[in-house]
Design an enzyme around this catalytic site. Structure first.
Site, short mmCIF file in Angstrom:
data_model
loop_
_atom_site.label_atom_id
_atom_site.label_comp_id
_atom_site.label_asym_id
_atom_site.label_seq_id
_atom_site.Cartn_x
_atom_site.Cartn_y
_atom_site.Cartn_z
N ASP A 1 -11.28 2.29 3.80
CA ASP A 1 -11.50 0.85 3.59
C ASP A 1 -12.98 0.57 3.31
OD1 ASP A 1 -9.25 -0.77 3.54
OD2 ASP A 1 -9.03 -0.79 5.73
N LYS B 1 0.84 -1.20 0.00
CA LYS B 1 0.00 0.00 0.00
C LYS B 1 0.88 1.26 0.00
CE LYS B 1 -3.76 -2.49 2.17
NZ LYS B 1 -4.53 -2.81 3.38
N GLN C 1 -5.00 -1.83 9.53
CA GLN C 1 -4.75 -3.13 8.89
C GLN C 1 -5.29 -4.25 9.78
OE1 GLN C 1 -3.34 -3.60 5.74
NE2 GLN C 1 -3.96 -5.72 6.06
#
Ligand SMILES: NC(=O)c1ccc[n+]([C@@H]2O[C@H](COP(=O)([O-])OP(=O)(O)OC[C@H]3O[C@@H](n4cnc5c(N)ncnc54)[C@H](OP(=O)(O)O)[C@@H]3O)[C@@H](O)[C@H]2O)c1
Length: 291
Positions: free
Chosen positions: A126, A59, A103
């Protein structure tokens, strides 16, 4: 001939992701040239899950390639829920942060749902916050869960018509299976969602014109399960003992039967990252609306 055939059967997520990121990079450059800020993604990682480190590294590389700034919070394993929530609160109010991701998975003593809810819905790049999932269900999407959003863009890029398509999803997680079902429904597909308690899985898979597999089990779906000329989207990322990465579908069998299939790696993974960066750019414009 075989190579040509293979090439034309693959849904090349890597290539499309590169295209999307290059156009994103142009947009970011244009913004900066107009005196606006580049978007900035805050990435929070807790503990030492090896796979998470790899995903986060990818990322960060993608951010760098597209001109999106990033800040990494690499927190120790023993971080408490309270400490994590305090950091999120701070980032929610920080005007230089456009988007926040945590995460997953988190250490088991941290309440993941609580953490997801703590992120400002407008910075939730997200797309996991109940507000964003609710908007998706009501057909007014804002920040969409990255993996399903990436898959929809990949299908559209290959001009695959989703209207009336008999679509089957194997896996019903909050981050992949469920939002994938809603995305496909929103695009006019007839959707069946399979999970642990589904009794006639193979029969249902056999009927799928479009199959999305997200179970987290290496090569779980066999070629013989597939309908001839099915479109197969393999979300799985599984590392075998020999170090190789395979999907949730047996690729070598499935490629013989499918009309189109996503490779692993190089299919859904890069599209997920492109969608994350698209969301970060959108979040930056949402932030500017409130300033
Ligand atoms: N490419 C990417 O960008 C990307 C992104 C996210 C995840 N992934 C990968 O995708 C896979 C799935 O991830 P996830 O987060 O969705 O996993 P997850 O949270 O473990 O969910 C797996 C789902 O599969 C269902 N399932 C498990 N065993 C099954 C069986 N035998 N038959 C039918 N359904 C079964 C589970 O059912 P229940 O709900 O009934 O338990 C659950 O809904 C993993 O390999 C992950 O690494 C890839």
């Amino acid at each position: 001939v075989e190579k040509w055939f293979m090439k034309h059967k693959l849904l090349d997520g890597k290539a499309l992701s590169n295209e999307l990121m290059s156009s994103l990079s142009d947009t970011v450059k244009l913004r900066v040239s107009l005196g606006k800020s580049a978007p900035c993604l805050a990435i929070i990682m807790v503990g030492n899950v090896e796979a998470s480190r790899v995903y986060v590294k990818n990322k960060i590389v993608a951010c760098k390639n597209s001109g999106v700034h990033n800040v990494l919070y690499d927190l120790p394993e023993q971080t408490s829920t309270k400490e994590l929530l305090n950091l999120i609160k701070e980032l929610n109010f920080n005007e230089s942060i456009s988007g926040i991701i945590v995460q997953l998975p988190l250490p088991k003593w941290i309440d993941t749902d609580l953490v997801i809810k703590a992120i400002s819905a407008y910075k939730d790049v997200d797309g996991f916050h109940p507000y964003n999932l609710g908007r998706l269900i009501q057909r007014i999407p804002l920040l969409r869960p990255c993996t399903p959003y990436g898959i929809i863009q990949l299908l559209k890029a290959y001009k695959i018509n989703l209207k009336g398509k008999n679509s089957v999803i194997v896996g019903a997680s909050n981050i992949v299976g469920r939002p994938m079902a809603i995305e496909l429904l929103n695009n006019g597909s007839t959707v069946t969602v399979c999970h642990r308690f589904t009794q006639n899985l193979k029969e249902l898979v056999k009927q799928a014109e479009l199959l999305v597999v997200a179970v987290g089990k290496p090569q779980f779906v066999k070629g013989s399960w597939l309908k001839k000329d099915a479109i197969v989207i393999d979300v799985g990322i599984n590392r075998l003992e020999n170090g190789s990465i395979v999907g949730d579908v047996d690729f070598s069998e499935a490629v013989e039967i499918a009309q189109y299939i996503t490779p692993v790696p190089g299919g859904v993974g890069p599209m997920t990252i492109a969608a994350l960066l698209q969301n970060t750019l959108l979040a930056q414009s949402l932030l500017e609306e409130t300033l």
